[in-house]
Motif scaffolding. Structure first.
Motif, PDB file in Angstrom:
ATOM      1  N   VAL A  53       0.835  -1.207   0.000  1.00 46.52           N
ATOM      2  CA  VAL A  53       0.000   0.000   0.000  1.00 46.52           C
ATOM      3  C   VAL A  53       0.868   1.255   0.000  1.00 46.52           C
ATOM      4  O   VAL A  53       0.612   2.197  -0.759  1.00 46.52           O
ATOM      5  N   VAL A  54       1.913   1.266   0.805  1.00 48.03           N
ATOM      6  CA  VAL A  54       2.810   2.432   0.857  1.00 48.03           C
ATOM      7  C   VAL A  54       3.503   2.630  -0.487  1.00 48.03           C
ATOM      8  O   VAL A  54       3.636   3.773  -0.966  1.00 48.03           O
ATOM      9  N   LEU A  55       3.914   1.559  -1.135  1.00 51.21           N
ATOM     10  CA  LEU A  55       4.568   1.691  -2.439  1.00 51.21           C
ATOM     11  C   LEU A  55       3.606   2.191  -3.506  1.00 51.21           C
ATOM     12  O   LEU A  55       3.994   2.985  -4.369  1.00 51.21           O
ATOM     13  N   VAL A  56       2.358   1.756  -3.456  1.00 56.69           N
ATOM     14  CA  VAL A  56       1.360   2.255  -4.413  1.00 56.69           C
ATOM     15  C   VAL A  56       1.066   3.729  -4.126  1.00 56.69           C
ATOM     16  O   VAL A  56       0.910   4.531  -5.052  1.00 56.69           O
ATOM     17  N   LEU A  57       1.029   4.095  -2.873  1.00 60.33           N
ATOM     18  CA  LEU A  57       0.861   5.505  -2.509  1.00 60.33           C
ATOM     19  C   LEU A  57       2.044   6.331  -3.011  1.00 60.33           C
ATOM     20  O   LEU A  57       1.865   7.419  -3.585  1.00 60.33           O
ATOM     21  N   PHE A  58       3.252   5.808  -2.840  1.00 61.94           N
ATOM     22  CA  PHE A  58       4.457   6.480  -3.330  1.00 61.94           C
ATOM     23  C   PHE A  58       4.421   6.619  -4.852  1.00 61.94           C
ATOM     24  O   PHE A  58       4.765   7.674  -5.400  1.00 61.94           O
ATOM     25  N   PHE A  59       3.991   5.562  -5.546  1.00 64.44           N
ATOM     26  CA  PHE A  59       3.828   5.605  -7.002  1.00 64.44           C
ATOM     27  C   PHE A  59       2.878   6.741  -7.391  1.00 64.44           C
ATOM     28  O   PHE A  59       3.148   7.502  -8.319  1.00 64.44           O
ATOM     29  N   SER A  60       1.764   6.858  -6.684  1.00 65.42           N
ATOM     30  CA  SER A  60       0.785   7.918  -6.963  1.00 65.42           C
ATOM     31  C   SER A  60       1.389   9.296  -6.723  1.00 65.42           C
ATOM     32  O   SER A  60       1.164  10.231  -7.509  1.00 65.42           O
ATOM     33  N   MET A  61       2.151   9.421  -5.655  1.00 63.10           N
ATOM     34  CA  MET A  61       2.793  10.705  -5.348  1.00 63.10           C
ATOM     35  C   MET A  61       3.827  11.067  -6.414  1.00 63.10           C
ATOM     36  O   MET A  61       3.908  12.232  -6.832  1.00 63.10           O
ATOM     37  N   LEU A  62       4.618  10.078  -6.840  1.00 60.02           N
ATOM     38  CA  LEU A  62       5.620  10.334  -7.886  1.00 60.02           C
ATOM     39  C   LEU A  62       4.960  10.805  -9.178  1.00 60.02           C
ATOM     40  O   LEU A  62       5.456  11.728  -9.836  1.00 60.02           O
ATOM     41  N   GLY A  63       3.874  10.149  -9.536  1.00 61.41           N
ATOM     42  CA  GLY A  63       3.167  10.533 -10.754  1.00 61.41           C
ATOM     43  C   GLY A  63       2.641  11.952 -10.683  1.00 61.41           C
ATOM     44  O   GLY A  63       2.768  12.722 -11.639  1.00 61.41           O
TER      45      GLY A  63
ATOM     46  N   ALA B  26      -6.739  16.054  -1.788  1.00 61.39           N
ATOM     47  CA  ALA B  26      -7.782  15.366  -2.561  1.00 61.39           C
ATOM     48  C   ALA B  26      -7.258  14.855  -3.900  1.00 61.39           C
ATOM     49  O   ALA B  26      -7.689  13.795  -4.379  1.00 61.39           O
ATOM     50  N   GLY B  27      -6.348  15.580  -4.516  1.00 59.53           N
ATOM     51  CA  GLY B  27      -5.788  15.135  -5.793  1.00 59.53           C
ATOM     52  C   GLY B  27      -5.036  13.820  -5.650  1.00 59.53           C
ATOM     53  O   GLY B  27      -5.144  12.943  -6.504  1.00 59.53           O
TER      54      GLY B  27
ATOM     55  N   PHE C 136      -4.733   7.917  -6.171  1.00 59.15           N
ATOM     56  CA  PHE C 136      -4.407   6.690  -5.443  1.00 59.15           C
ATOM     57  C   PHE C 136      -5.534   5.661  -5.413  1.00 59.15           C
ATOM     58  O   PHE C 136      -5.278   4.459  -5.524  1.00 59.15           O
ATOM     59  N   TRP C 137      -6.787   6.098  -5.276  1.00 56.31           N
ATOM     60  CA  TRP C 137      -7.862   5.145  -4.984  1.00 56.31           C
ATOM     61  C   TRP C 137      -8.014   4.021  -6.010  1.00 56.31           C
ATOM     62  O   TRP C 137      -8.253   2.874  -5.610  1.00 56.31           O
ATOM     63  N   PRO C 138      -7.862   4.268  -7.315  1.00 60.57           N
ATOM     64  CA  PRO C 138      -8.010   3.126  -8.233  1.00 60.57           C
ATOM     65  C   PRO C 138      -6.929   2.062  -8.025  1.00 60.57           C
ATOM     66  O   PRO C 138      -7.206   0.861  -8.034  1.00 60.57           O
TER      67      PRO C 138
END
Length: 128
Positions: free
Chosen positions: A11-21, A32-33, A38-40
């Motif tokens: 979950v943390v890595l997917v969150l990090f991926f979302s932040m990087l993007g 909110a952005g 992240f949610w999908p």
């Protein structure tokens, strides 16, 4: 699974991926952005875990708890990666977010590196 740490790592890595993007597109990394981005993929990673546990429990013989290895590249890492990628892209598409081919390729690469990569590193270190 006795310890939740591998799930938390995913979950943390997917969150990090979302932040990087978001950062790479000069968008706000928090708020909110970030949740919209992240949610999908977060839903996809949860789905991947459900599928991985179901696959382990579907095998005959030893109990699922003994068979399921959350740190295994195969099948757990591959299932979590594919579910995160495919589920995330499908949910992005139905929610009106972009799913350009270039984004799918970048997401596939980064998510594989993150979700399969840490498991491969653990297996290499355990083998020493």
């Amino acid at each position: 699974m006795r310890k939740p740490m591998p799930f938390v790592v995913d979950v943390v890595l997917v969150l990090f991926f979302s932040m990087l993007g978001r950062r790479s597109h000069d968008e706000a990394v928090l708020g909110a952005g970030l949740l919209r981005t992240f949610w999908p993929f977060g839903t996809g990673v949860v789905l991947g875990w459900v599928i991985a546990v179901a696959v382990a429990s579907g095998r005959e013989g030893v109990s699922a708890a003994k068979r399921f290895d959350a740190r295994a590249v195969w099948p757990t890492g591959v299932i979590v990666w594919l579910s995160t990628l495919i589920g995330g892209m499908l949910l992005r598409a139905v929610s009106g977010q972009g799913v350009a081919l270039s984004f799918v390729l970048v997401a596939a690469t980064f998510l594989a590196l993150f979700l399969i990569g840490w498991r491969a590193a653990v297996q290499i270190l355990r083998a020493r």
